[in-house]
Design an enzyme around this catalytic site. Structure first.
Site, short mmCIF file in Angstrom:
data_model
loop_
_atom_site.label_atom_id
_atom_site.label_comp_id
_atom_site.label_asym_id
_atom_site.label_seq_id
_atom_site.Cartn_x
_atom_site.Cartn_y
_atom_site.Cartn_z
N ASP A 56 0.84 -1.20 0.00
CA ASP A 56 0.00 0.00 0.00
C ASP A 56 0.88 1.25 0.00
O ASP A 56 0.78 2.11 0.86
CB ASP A 56 -0.94 -0.03 1.21
N TYR A 107 -1.87 4.12 -6.34
CA TYR A 107 -3.11 4.81 -5.94
C TYR A 107 -3.56 5.79 -7.03
O TYR A 107 -4.09 6.86 -6.75
CB TYR A 107 -2.96 5.52 -4.60
N HIS A 163 -3.13 -9.67 -1.26
CA HIS A 163 -3.46 -8.30 -0.82
C HIS A 163 -4.37 -8.26 0.41
O HIS A 163 -4.00 -7.70 1.44
CB HIS A 163 -4.07 -7.49 -1.95
N HIS A 198 -11.28 -3.17 7.02
CA HIS A 198 -11.35 -4.28 6.04
C HIS A 198 -11.60 -5.63 6.70
O HIS A 198 -11.11 -6.66 6.22
CB HIS A 198 -10.06 -4.32 5.21
N HIS A 251 -3.35 -4.13 2.27
CA HIS A 251 -4.74 -3.68 2.37
C HIS A 251 -5.03 -2.89 3.65
O HIS A 251 -5.58 -1.79 3.60
CB HIS A 251 -5.68 -4.87 2.23
N VAL A 252 -4.72 -3.46 4.80
CA VAL A 252 -4.90 -2.76 6.07
C VAL A 252 -3.67 -1.90 6.31
O VAL A 252 -2.54 -2.40 6.32
CB VAL A 252 -5.09 -3.76 7.23
N HIS A 253 -3.88 -0.61 6.53
CA HIS A 253 -2.76 0.34 6.61
C HIS A 253 -2.17 0.37 8.01
O HIS A 253 -2.30 1.36 8.75
CB HIS A 253 -3.23 1.72 6.16
#
Length: 332
Positions: A39, A69, A183, A193, A220-222
């Site tokens: 990410d 992005y 991901h 998520h 996916h999870v920041h």
């Protein structure tokens, strides 16, 4: 396997300069260093992460999705290319797709991934895959599998059949370590998520477990999170270690909220930007560390020594394939 790495002139989205490098040389008993972040985006946080990654030598960067992005704004693919070109032109960057790479257009293009597939072609055909969204390759003692969270993964899908065939062909003498990237995380105690990787986990987790996969990285999870060895939501000494590394620095910021209390299978979690470092020391041992971005320097906030499952007597039966092998014709 010789990987045909395309070091692209991504800054301009233009022509490609083909460079070939052999990443599957015989084990030399020297350390192999793999760095991981996901990410990524293109913010000041991103620049800091890349500088920290580049501060020490490494062999390959692994990125589990969400690169530029751009989200259909094609010039942002160009600016991302210019941002990463100084790094990606000197070390192999091996990536898989995230949700921000889909870029679907109703009626015009419902399959998506056109920009991603054009700008970031991976050597998928060499592993028998029919799609740039999932593939595998070897790097000195490690078999690395890149799965597609946004490609079909049900038991009758091409990706599922390809994965079964790929796992069945792994030579644990040549590649004693097996690492998977995808991901959407299968295990996640962050409130962001929740459950988005569950259907893929149900479909594919048993195959990874029966093949004694050592580690599974997700994005996916920041935030960052490391789980113990897990199978079917329970601690299991023969399951993979699951690590969420979606902390590269994207514009959406950090996922700050976690489930409380912390699940017993979650060993460490923190909502900070950073990157990971996996040092394969030899055929049996490796060291994992997570480095938190801290202004002008990187701080090691989490670390653990790992012993691979191939060297564990209690887990050896899992290396004997229980998944049905599929022929090349069935796969395609």
């Amino acid at each position: 396997m010789v990987l045909e790495m395309w070091i692209a002139e991504v800054a301009h989205g233009g022509g490609k300069d083909r460079t070939s490098c052999d990443l599957s040389l015989s084990w030399s008993w020297g350390e192999l260093e793999l760095k991981e972040t996901g990410d990524l985006g293109q913010t000041e946080w991103t620049s800091t992460t890349l500088q920290h990654i580049n501060a020490s030598d490494y062999d390959v960067l692994l990125l589990p999705g969400d690169l530029s992005y751009a989200d259909t704004q094609q010039p942002l693919w160009d600016t991302f290319g210019r941002l990463v070109e100084p790094y990606a032109s000197h070390r192999p960057w091996m990536v898989t797709q995230g949700n921000h790479e889909q870029e679907k257009f109703p009626i015009i293009d419902q399959k998506g991934f056109k920009a991603y597939n054009s700008r970031w072609p991976m050597p998928y055909e060499e592993s028998g895959s029919e799609s740039n969204l999932y593939y595998s390759f070897d790097v000195v003692g490690v078999h690395i599998i890149m799965l597609g969270s946004y490609a079909e993964f049900s038991s009758d899908s091409s990706q599922y059949k390809w994965l079964a065939n790929d796992l069945a062909k792994i030579d644990r003498i040549k590649t004693p370590w097996v690492v998977v990237l995808l991901h959407a995380p299968w295990y996640n105690s962050n409130l962001a998520h929740q459950g988005e990787g569950e259907s893929m986990r149900v479909a594919m987790e048993e195959m990874l477990y029966n093949s004694a996969v050592d580690l599974v990285f997700a994005g996916h999870v920041h935030a960052y999170e490391r789980f113990t060895r897990v199978y079917d939501n329970n601690a299991d000494p023969c399951g993979p270690i699951y690590i969420t590394i979606g902390d590269g620095g994207n514009r959406e910021g950090l996922a700050m909220m976690y489930k409380e209390p912390r699940p017993s299978i979650s060993m460490f979690r923190e909502a900070s930007f950073g990157h990971g470092r996996l040092r394969i020391v030899n055929q049996t041992h490796a060291h994992w560390s997570w480095n938190r971005n801290n202004d002008s320097f990187s701080v090691v906030a989490d670390g653990v020594w790992l012993e691979n499952l191939r060297s564990s007597p209690s887990c050896i039966p899992h290396i004997q394939q229980k998944v049905q092998q599929t022929s090349g014709n069935d796969e395609l």
